[in-house]
Motif scaffolding. Sequence first.
Motif, PDB file in Angstrom:
ATOM      1  N   UNK A 163     -11.355   0.985  -3.943  1.00 46.35           N
ATOM      2  CA  UNK A 163     -10.501   1.888  -3.646  1.00 46.35           C
ATOM      3  C   UNK A 163      -9.912   1.585  -1.952  1.00 46.35           C
ATOM      4  N   UNK A 164     -11.134   1.318  -1.312  1.00 49.71           N
ATOM      5  CA  UNK A 164     -10.886   1.089   0.118  1.00 49.71           C
ATOM      6  C   UNK A 164     -10.156  -0.384   0.506  1.00 49.71           C
ATOM      7  N   UNK A 165     -10.540  -1.290  -0.290  1.00 46.34           N
ATOM      8  CA  UNK A 165      -9.920  -2.495  -0.341  1.00 46.34           C
ATOM      9  C   UNK A 165      -8.342  -2.655  -0.784  1.00 46.34           C
ATOM     10  N   UNK A 166      -7.960  -1.940  -1.608  1.00 48.15           N
ATOM     11  CA  UNK A 166      -6.637  -1.899  -2.153  1.00 48.15           C
ATOM     12  C   UNK A 166      -5.763  -0.918  -1.326  1.00 48.15           C
ATOM     13  N   UNK A 167      -6.552   0.213  -0.911  1.00 53.62           N
ATOM     14  CA  UNK A 167      -5.774   1.182   0.197  1.00 53.62           C
ATOM     15  C   UNK A 167      -5.257   0.175   1.372  1.00 53.62           C
ATOM     16  N   UNK A 168      -6.146  -0.556   1.899  1.00 53.93           N
ATOM     17  CA  UNK A 168      -6.018  -1.193   3.092  1.00 53.93           C
ATOM     18  C   UNK A 168      -4.893  -2.312   3.058  1.00 53.93           C
ATOM     19  N   UNK A 169      -4.964  -3.091   1.330  1.00 58.43           N
ATOM     20  CA  UNK A 169      -3.687  -4.101   1.268  1.00 58.43           C
ATOM     21  C   UNK A 169      -2.849  -3.421   1.275  1.00 58.43           C
TER      22      UNK A 169
END
Length: 250
Positions: A163-169
């Motif tokens: 989730x964190x990786x995708x949110x920041x993406x």
Amino acid sequence: MVTFNKIEELLHQLNSYRPLNEGELLRLREEFLINFTYNSNAIEGNSLTLQETALIIKEGITIDKKPLKDHLEAVGHKEAYLYVEELVQKKVPISEKVIKEIHSLVLMDRRADRGIYRRVPVTIMGAIHTPPEPYLVPVQMEQLIMHYEQLSSLHVVERTAIFHLEFETIHPFIDGNGRTGRLLLNLELMKEGYPPINIKYGDRKRYYNCFTSYHTNGKDPSEMVSLISQYLEEELSRYVEIVRIANEIR
């Protein structure tokens, strides 16, 4: 491959002890909040030192020759974290509404941009990926929430890392994405009974490399999973030791 046996063992050990009293918990919470606020803001370029952050959060003192923006970022992050604690108590599921509410507190210094998805294209300095065009942000945020709900069978560390990786993406806001993202990460960990983690300013290169690895290795989240696991294991070990000593004294 990262396994979570040690984390689960430490959590079980922590839960086996008598809990700390209210005063002891407040002290630990205040210490964490100051450190978390300092590090999360410093990663994004805030110039306040740890001591200055503590003075602002605890005493409301204005630091001479430091920008008003830096002061408001410290206060805003503190308020956002306290709000996250409220959400944890109520077990509120993550949603676009929750994300926007947390962002509104984080971005205390920019009233016009609080809780509003960006309306201009952005680039991230040093990043190898380009965030989506503004018109795609609402759709991708909706898809992110749906995807996160589908990851419920994964360990919380793994699904929060994704989730964190995708949110920041997606980088949905004009500013405050990193701070909001790390608060959301802790929201989900805490709802599952884990302590919050504090990604250190000194580890920012490794933290940034997790995003690079994700985008260069076919969206493999293992580097971020490893980072979060390490921080969580260290935090759990610290709590276990504190509670163990307190129980022995009793």
